[in-house]
Design an enzyme around this catalytic site. Structure first.
Site, short mmCIF file in Angstrom:
data_model
loop_
_atom_site.label_atom_id
_atom_site.label_comp_id
_atom_site.label_asym_id
_atom_site.label_seq_id
_atom_site.Cartn_x
_atom_site.Cartn_y
_atom_site.Cartn_z
N LYS A 106 0.82 -1.20 -0.14
CA LYS A 106 -0.14 0.15 -0.04
C LYS A 106 0.76 1.17 0.01
O LYS A 106 2.02 1.15 0.42
CB LYS A 106 -0.97 0.14 1.31
CG LYS A 106 -2.24 0.67 0.89
CD LYS A 106 -3.02 0.19 0.38
CE LYS A 106 -4.55 0.94 0.30
NZ LYS A 106 -5.57 0.16 -0.39
P1 NAD Z 1 -13.50 7.93 -3.15
O1 NAD Z 1 -12.66 9.00 -2.53
O2 NAD Z 1 -14.05 7.75 -4.36
O3 NAD Z 1 -14.93 8.04 -2.08
C1 NAD Z 1 -14.72 8.27 -0.84
C2 NAD Z 1 -16.34 8.91 -0.26
O4 NAD Z 1 -16.11 8.94 1.16
C3 NAD Z 1 -16.44 10.12 -0.82
O5 NAD Z 1 -17.72 10.21 -1.16
C4 NAD Z 1 -16.40 10.91 0.34
O6 NAD Z 1 -16.90 12.33 0.47
C5 NAD Z 1 -16.77 10.33 1.58
N1 NAD Z 1 -16.44 10.58 2.79
C6 NAD Z 1 -14.93 10.95 3.40
N2 NAD Z 1 -15.12 11.43 4.71
C7 NAD Z 1 -16.57 10.93 4.95
C8 NAD Z 1 -17.01 11.11 6.24
N3 NAD Z 1 -16.60 11.49 7.44
N4 NAD Z 1 -18.59 10.49 6.37
C9 NAD Z 1 -19.08 10.30 5.07
N5 NAD Z 1 -18.49 10.28 4.15
C10 NAD Z 1 -17.28 10.48 3.86
O7 NAD Z 1 -12.96 6.61 -2.36
P2 NAD Z 1 -13.31 5.03 -2.68
O8 NAD Z 1 -12.60 4.58 -3.95
O9 NAD Z 1 -14.72 4.94 -3.22
O10 NAD Z 1 -12.94 4.18 -1.49
C11 NAD Z 1 -13.73 4.13 -0.36
C12 NAD Z 1 -13.21 3.23 0.59
O11 NAD Z 1 -13.01 1.90 0.00
C13 NAD Z 1 -11.62 3.35 1.10
O12 NAD Z 1 -11.63 2.84 2.49
C14 NAD Z 1 -11.07 2.55 0.08
O13 NAD Z 1 -9.83 1.95 0.94
C15 NAD Z 1 -11.83 1.29 0.02
N6 NAD Z 1 -11.63 0.39 -1.15
C16 NAD Z 1 -11.91 1.32 -2.20
C17 NAD Z 1 -11.43 0.35 -3.56
C18 NAD Z 1 -11.72 0.73 -4.85
O14 NAD Z 1 -11.66 0.12 -5.78
N7 NAD Z 1 -12.10 2.19 -5.10
C19 NAD Z 1 -10.88 -0.98 -3.34
C20 NAD Z 1 -10.89 -1.29 -2.00
C21 NAD Z 1 -11.22 -0.47 -0.85
#
Ligand code: NAD
Length: 417
Positions: A106
């Site tokens: 990571k």
């Molecule tokens: P992203 O940046 O696209 O979205 C994150 C979302 O969370 C945004 O809408 C943001 O406004 C919201 N957010 C931030 N702080 C917040 C709060 N305090 N309360 C409510 N909402 C809040 O990110 P993503 O790619 O969707 O990833 C989200 C999670 O999923 C992360 O933990 C990431 O590690 C995990 N994840 C993502 C992927 C991927 O392929 N995108 C894969 C595995 C895990």
């Protein structure tokens, strides 16, 4: 967002909890609780006004026993060494539970990307890629997107690497745009595995996802797509939120229309809905399925007492603190662990890498079919471990399966030098 748990300590506690069900020596387990290598670097980046700003950046290579290190790169002000290490550990066990031939890695930069122009972000990303170059490679360590990074950053990293190496190596990074060697279905993959894991869980419990009410915290890539796919399955998404707050409609929101509003205005709160709610109100709504899809530590011990959902599918990494996990277990809330729920991203990243290595593209249908096979197979392995070991939680069962696979690879390879 509550923030009382050090994510690295959370990871270590999860491994300890699972270890009593795994055939592993304590010294071998100890090794599996620490990263093999961590790069900590300071990037000096020229801003548009000519000044230079320093940014802390990290890459953790947690474990490579099952294959090249694999894991995303996050841009967020809260990025720290311990957070990156924990996330790289979760990647190790995530790749193992879905049985793809990768270890865990990571990376992250402590930055709020919203404060910088596109050209500043490009210089920042390329500066990080230069630091990463000796560590990464198609057979060594393969980064991917995470919070606040996407195809654009992946394309820049690939271009920097290929230019400096004077080669083409699309498999050095995944999550690329299609024309830069990306895979069909990659953008949707994490949301799709969330839907699949939730569907399998409801079926296992004798219910139906199509009959479930759902609340989604975090409406970014993963959360919004999970909501849309669950909506398409007939589930009723009653509440969603982002960092600006949440909206609630007991009759169900149109998940795609909400995503459209967020694309246009920047937040779900601008979408017309009968009620606004705070993030803690969303997390404690009386729904069948709760999907935390924002950041880690969203549900802490005190909030866990008020959670009313029957099932939580962890789309974010580490959204429930260990103390909260214990409360939820006591209260018979089923938690489908992050290392399975959100494994769609890394699984389709793996498919992207396979396609890159073969210089051959799969159709979206093939990607989605293969993903469904991987996630449902992993869910079956998890349930078998849960039922045969009588582990207290699905999370423990997932770690039992994953740790055993990493231990076996390590033992077969031996300890050297
Ligand atoms: P992203 O940046 O696209 O979205 C994150 C979302 O969370 C945004 O809408 C943001 O406004 C919201 N957010 C931030 N702080 C917040 C709060 N305090 N309360 C409510 N909402 C809040 O990110 P993503 O790619 O969707 O990833 C989200 C999670 O999923 C992360 O933990 C990431 O590690 C995990 N994840 C993502 C992927 C991927 O392929 N995108 C894969 C595995 C895990």
């Amino acid at each position: 967002m509550a923030d009382q748990a050090n994510p690295f300590e959370s990871l270590q506690e999860q491994l300890d909890a699972a270890s009593e069900y795994v055939d592993v020596r304590p010294d071998v387990l100890e090794r599996l609780k620490h990263p093999e290598r961590v790069l900590a670097t300071t990037l000096a980046v020229e801003l548009d006004d000519g000044s230079v700003e320093l940014f802390e950046a990290f890459r953790s290579q947690f474990n490579g026993d099952r294959g090249p290190y694999k894991g995303g790169i996050r841009y967020h002000p809260g990025v720290s060494r311990d957070e990156v290490i924990a996330l790289s550990g979760w990647m190790t066990y995530k790749c193992a539970i879905v049985d793809i031939p990768y270890g865990g890695g990571k990376g992250g930069i402590a930055v709020d990307p919203k404060q910088y122009s596109e050209s500043e972000l490009e210089r920042l990303t390329r500066a990080f890629a230069v630091e990463l170059r000796p560590l990464i490679g198609e057979d060594k360590d393969i980064p991917a997107p995470d919070v606040n990074t996407g195809q654009r950053e992946m394309n820049w990293i690939k271009d920097t690497y290929e230019t400096l190496e004077n080669t083409t190596a699309p498999g050095v990074i995944t999550g690329k745009a299609l024309d830069s060697g990306g895979s069909a279905g990659r953008v949707e993959a994490t949301g799709r595995s969330t839907m699949l894991a939730a569907r399998e869980t409801f079926n296992w419990l004798g219910g139906e996802l199509s009959a479930a009410t759902v609340a989604v915290q975090g409406y970014g890539n993963a959360g919004s797509i999970a909501a849309r796919l669950i909506d398409e399955q007939g589930g009723t998404v009653v509440a969603v939120s982002d960092s600006s707050g949440g909206i609630y409609d007991p009759d169900g929101l149109d998940a795609e229309a909400v995503a459209e509003t967020k694309r246009e205005t920047g937040s779900v709160v601008d979408h017309p809905a009968p009620e606004r709610l705070s993030n803690s109100e969303l997390l404690t709504l009386d729904v069948d399925l709760l999907i935390p899809a924002a950041l880690e530590n969203a549900i802490d011990e005190s909030l866990a007492h008020d959670v009313q959902a029957d099932v939580i599918a962890e789309t974010a990494n580490g959204p429930i603190t260990p103390a909260a996990d214990a409360v939820l277990t006591e209260r018979d809330v089923y938690v489908v662990p992050d290392i399975l729920t959100n494994a769609g991203g890394v699984t389709v990243s793996y498919f992207e890498w396979v396609q890159n290595r073969q210089r051959f593209s799969w159709t979206k249908e093939r990607v989605n079919d293969e993903l469904e096979r991987v996630i449902t197979g992993a869910f079956d392995d998890l349930v078998a471990a849960y039922e045969s070991n009588a582990t207290p939680t699905l999370r423990t069962a997932a770690y039992v399966v994953a740790i055993q696979r990493v231990v076996d690879a390590y033992t077969q390879g031996g300890n050297w030098p």
